[in-house]
Design an enzyme around this catalytic site. Sequence first.
Site: not given
Ligand code: SAH
Length: 250
Positions: A99
Amino acid sequence: MKVLVRANYKLPLVFCSFFALSLSFCHLSYCSSLQGDSEHYKKLRYKMVNRQIVARGVADEKVLQAMRNVPRHLFVPENRRSTAYGDFPLPIGYGQTISQPYIVAFMTELLKPEKDDVAFEVGTGSGYQAAVLGKIVKRVYTMEIIPPLGNAAEKRLKEAGYDNITIKVGDGYNGWEEHAPFDCIIVTAASDHIPPPLIKQLKNGGKMAIPVGHPFQVQNLMLIEKSEEGEIQIKNILPVRFVPLRRKWR
Ligand code: SAH
């Protein structure tokens, strides 16, 4: 004649010392360019905090300090490092993104994290948000559904010495019962509803930040607060755009 001989000796001496001097100068400037590397990123980080985060109203000093301390450039792919401190999200592979710095700071502040808190994150991604939270709270549990991303984040956080962050590869929709209840929950992927298991695993007096809405559209960042009596209050905070919360990988 004597004078001439002396001059002949002196000349190479002058050259030698000039050579030695320039060698040590090269060495010095090489060292300072290596140091300048992290100094350079530190400068960018402080600038990022002032111009993108403080300027937009984030004021919690714990959050600002965490944003100043976590080297964001180490959480983005190597070929993106030069833009790691820009005012935008960046791709981290597998169609996912880290993000925008402001959103990380804003969501963290929303949770009002305290040093004795236990936090849970859904969507580890690069591990950056977990690292920022980890600088503030006692322990962070974080789940990532894409195994290569979760494994890479685990390695990265371990190498960087974040020993209060635990990562699990799996679906974070169901929370992490074993470590619940949590003082703070942060969901960094958008869901079309608030997952009931997460509400259940929120401690009384706890807060959860989650983007709610349809995937690939603008969503609403929601703040869910559980009172000391266990009552739920939901506030719509601001429009955001996140990658979708998915229930399985592939
Ligand atoms: N917080 C992260 C950015 C997140 S992007 C950072 O600081 O880099 C969102 C992430 O959520 C992605 O990596 C995606 O694979 C994950 N995601 C999506 N659905 C999910 C779920 N049900 N459980 C765990 N992770 C999930």
